[in-house]
Design a protein around this motif. Structure first.
Motif, PDB file in Angstrom:
ATOM      1  N   UNK A   6     -65.212  47.108 -21.058  1.00  0.00           N
ATOM      2  CA  UNK A   6     -66.444  46.750 -20.318  1.00  0.00           C
ATOM      3  C   UNK A   6     -66.830  45.379 -20.500  1.00  0.00           C
ATOM      4  N   UNK A   7     -67.029  44.996 -21.677  1.00  0.00           N
ATOM      5  CA  UNK A   7     -67.509  43.795 -22.405  1.00  0.00           C
ATOM      6  C   UNK A   7     -66.286  42.467 -21.945  1.00  0.00           C
ATOM      7  N   UNK A   8     -65.127  42.995 -22.082  1.00  0.00           N
ATOM      8  CA  UNK A   8     -64.073  42.145 -21.775  1.00  0.00           C
ATOM      9  C   UNK A   8     -64.294  41.779 -19.985  1.00  0.00           C
ATOM     10  N   UNK A  68     -59.059  33.233 -22.075  1.00  0.00           N
ATOM     11  CA  UNK A  68     -57.635  33.359 -21.670  1.00  0.00           C
ATOM     12  C   UNK A  68     -56.951  34.698 -22.313  1.00  0.00           C
ATOM     13  N   UNK A  69     -57.533  34.956 -23.553  1.00  0.00           N
ATOM     14  CA  UNK A  69     -57.040  36.368 -24.033  1.00  0.00           C
ATOM     15  C   UNK A  69     -57.642  37.591 -23.352  1.00  0.00           C
ATOM     16  N   UNK A  70     -58.736  37.547 -22.916  1.00  0.00           N
ATOM     17  CA  UNK A  70     -59.407  38.562 -22.268  1.00  0.00           C
ATOM     18  C   UNK A  70     -58.720  38.854 -20.915  1.00  0.00           C
ATOM     19  N   UNK A  71     -58.293  37.784 -20.126  1.00  0.00           N
ATOM     20  CA  UNK A  71     -57.944  38.076 -18.799  1.00  0.00           C
ATOM     21  C   UNK A  71     -56.303  38.484 -19.141  1.00  0.00           C
ATOM     22  N   UNK A  73     -55.544  40.490 -21.699  1.00  0.00           N
ATOM     23  CA  UNK A  73     -55.529  41.877 -21.725  1.00  0.00           C
ATOM     24  C   UNK A  73     -55.797  42.769 -20.590  1.00  0.00           C
ATOM     25  N   UNK A  74     -56.684  42.403 -19.748  1.00  0.00           N
ATOM     26  CA  UNK A  74     -57.016  43.075 -18.620  1.00  0.00           C
ATOM     27  C   UNK A  74     -56.178  43.192 -17.514  1.00  0.00           C
ATOM     28  N   UNK A  75     -55.291  42.268 -17.367  1.00  0.00           N
ATOM     29  CA  UNK A  75     -54.032  41.980 -16.637  1.00  0.00           C
ATOM     30  C   UNK A  75     -52.934  42.811 -16.984  1.00  0.00           C
ATOM     31  N   UNK A  77     -53.480  45.475 -18.774  1.00  0.00           N
ATOM     32  CA  UNK A  77     -54.110  46.970 -19.039  1.00  0.00           C
ATOM     33  C   UNK A  77     -53.797  47.238 -17.495  1.00  0.00           C
ATOM     34  N   UNK A  78     -54.120  46.518 -16.374  1.00  0.00           N
ATOM     35  CA  UNK A  78     -53.859  46.772 -15.019  1.00  0.00           C
ATOM     36  C   UNK A  78     -52.447  47.224 -14.776  1.00  0.00           C
ATOM     37  N   UNK A  79     -51.698  46.631 -15.408  1.00  0.00           N
ATOM     38  CA  UNK A  79     -50.084  46.685 -15.070  1.00  0.00           C
ATOM     39  C   UNK A  79     -49.744  48.054 -15.708  1.00  0.00           C
ATOM     40  N   UNK A  80     -50.106  48.213 -16.835  1.00  0.00           N
ATOM     41  CA  UNK A  80     -49.841  49.471 -17.866  1.00  0.00           C
ATOM     42  C   UNK A  80     -50.359  50.746 -16.983  1.00  0.00           C
ATOM     43  N   UNK A  81     -51.553  50.460 -16.211  1.00  0.00           N
ATOM     44  CA  UNK A  81     -52.058  51.579 -15.518  1.00  0.00           C
ATOM     45  C   UNK A  81     -51.010  51.894 -14.215  1.00  0.00           C
ATOM     46  N   UNK A  82     -50.760  50.985 -13.675  1.00  0.00           N
ATOM     47  CA  UNK A  82     -50.110  50.820 -12.167  1.00  0.00           C
ATOM     48  C   UNK A  82     -48.550  51.724 -12.505  1.00  0.00           C
ATOM     49  N   UNK A  83     -47.975  51.175 -13.947  1.00  0.00           N
ATOM     50  CA  UNK A  83     -46.763  51.565 -14.228  1.00  0.00           C
ATOM     51  C   UNK A  83     -46.899  53.232 -14.570  1.00  0.00           C
ATOM     52  N   UNK A  84     -47.975  53.609 -15.128  1.00  0.00           N
ATOM     53  CA  UNK A  84     -48.204  55.235 -15.513  1.00  0.00           C
ATOM     54  C   UNK A  84     -48.204  55.777 -14.440  1.00  0.00           C
TER      55      UNK A  84
END
Length: 299
Positions: A6-8, A68-71, A73-75, A77-84
Motif C-alpha cells: 500500500x505504501x509503495x 524506480x524500484x517501487x514501480x 516491484x508493482x509491475x 506483482x501485477x504480472x505475477x498476479x496475472x500469470x497466477x
C-alpha cells in the motif's frame, strides 16, 4: 520492517500525480491519511523521499531511486498476479508428462501435444521417462501431471486415476541371425528354453510383468539371459544375440537395424497402455488428459 505494498502504491501515485492532493483524489483517500503513510514510509527507510513545494512535490535523489524500484516491484506483482490467474484457468504454465520407456511417444501422441499447444500457446511441456510405479508416485505427490504407463500396475495410489488408452499386440524380437528371424509366426510355448533379456522386477509392474504373465499362461516362466534390462536397451541386447524379448509392436520404429520382429501365434498376447492423472487435476492437465483419452494413440 519492510514497506507495505500500500505504501509503495501511494508513493508512486504521489510522484506520478505531482502532488498529494491530486494523488489523494485518485486514490479516494483523505490527504492527511496519505501524508501519514508517506511519513511512516520515510521514517521506516530513514530517508527523505519527497520535498513539498507550494503547489507540487519533488523527489529527492533517494526518492527518485526508490520510485524506480517501487514501480518495478508493482509491475512485477501485477504480472505475477496475472500469470497466477492464467495458470488457474489453464491458460499458462508447464505440464509435466511422464512415460514408461516401453511407451514411446508415437506420432499420434506428439500430434495431440502439438494440437494442444497450438490451442494453448501459454502452455509448455516437460517430458521425461519413469517407471509405472514412479509415475504414480510423482503424480500423487504433485511433481508430475500425467503419465503414460503399461499395465499391470502393482500398486494403486489414492487420488490417482488410471484410465485405459489403447492395447497393442506383443511381438517377438530376435536378432537377424536367430533361427526364428524369418518365421511367419511363433507360439509362446516354443520359447520355453529361450533366454529372455528382460525379466520382471518383483516390486514393479509394466511390460516385463505383462510378458511374464503371458509366458505363465503358456506354462513356463521366462528364463534369464546372461544380460538383462527392463529398459529400451533390451533391444540392443537382442541385436547383440544375448536372447529374445517380447515387446509392443510400437517399439519397431525404435529398434536397432539387426532386430527382427515375429508375430505371436497365441491369442491374448497383448499389452495395454493407461493414462495416469490426478483426480483433482488442474484445468490445463485435465484438458490435456481429455485430449489423450479421445485420441487414437495406438496409430
Amino acid at each position: 520492517m519492510s514497506p507495505s505494498l500500500k505504501q509503495l502504491r501511494y508513493f508512486v501515485e504521489i510522484v506520478d500525480a505531482g502532488s498529494f492532493s491530486l494523488a489523494a483524489e485518485r486514490l479516494f483517500i483523505a490527504q492527511p491519511a496519505l501524508s501519514r503513510q508517506i511519513k511512516e514510509l520515510e521514517g521506516m527507510l530513514q530517508v527523505v523521499l519527497l520535498v513539498r513545494k507550494a503547489r507540487h512535490v519533488e523527489t529527492t535523489l533517494a526518492g527518485r531511486a526508490f520510485h524506480e524500484a517501487a514501480r518495478r516491484i508493482l509491475a512485477e506483482l501485477t504480472e505475477a498476479s496475472a500469470q497466477a490467474r492464467q495458470v488457474e484457468r489453464g491458460e499458462q504454465g508447464t505440464l509435466r508428462l511422464l512415460h514408461s520407456s516401453s511407451v514411446p511417444l508415437t506420432p499420434a501422441c506428439t500430434a495431440v501435444l502439438r494440437e494442444y499447444q497450438s490451442a494453448h500457446p501459454g502452455i509448455g511441456f516437460e517430458v521425461s521417462q519413469a517407471s509405472s510405479e514412479q509415475q504414480a508416485l510423482e503424480i500423487a505427490e504433485g511433481r508430475a501431471d500425467l503419465g503414460l504407463a503399461r499395465e499391470p500396475l502393482l500398486r494403486r495410489l489414492p487420488g490417482v486415476d488410471v484410465d485405459p488408452l489403447y492395447s497393442e499386440r506383443l511381438e517377438l524380437a530376435v536378432s537377424s541371425a536367430h533361427p526364428l528371424a524369418q518365421a511367419g509366426a511363433v507360439a509362446l510355448a516354443a520359447l520355453r528354453e529361450a533366454p529372455f533379456v528382460s525379466l520382471p522386477h518383483p516390486d514393479r509392474g509394466g511390460l516385463s510383468q505383462r510378458v511374464a504373465q503371458c509366458c505363465q499362461e503358456s506354462g513356463f516362466y521366462p528364463r534369464a539371459a546372461a544380460a538383462i534390462s527392463r529398459k529400451l536397451s533390451q533391444l540392443a541386447l537382442v541385436e547383440a544375440g544375448f536372447g529374445v524379448a517380447l515387446v509392443p509392436a510400437s517399439l519397431k520404429r525404435m529398434a536397432p537395424p539387426d532386430v527382427r520382429f515375429v508375430p505371436l501365434a497365441d491369442a491374448g498376447c497383448d499389452t495395454r497402455v493407461v493414462l495416469l492423472s490426478r483426480r483433482d487435476a488442474a484445468p490445463a492437465a485435465a484438458a490435456l488428459a481429455d485430449s489423450l483419452r479421445a485420441a487414437r494413440l495406438a496409430q
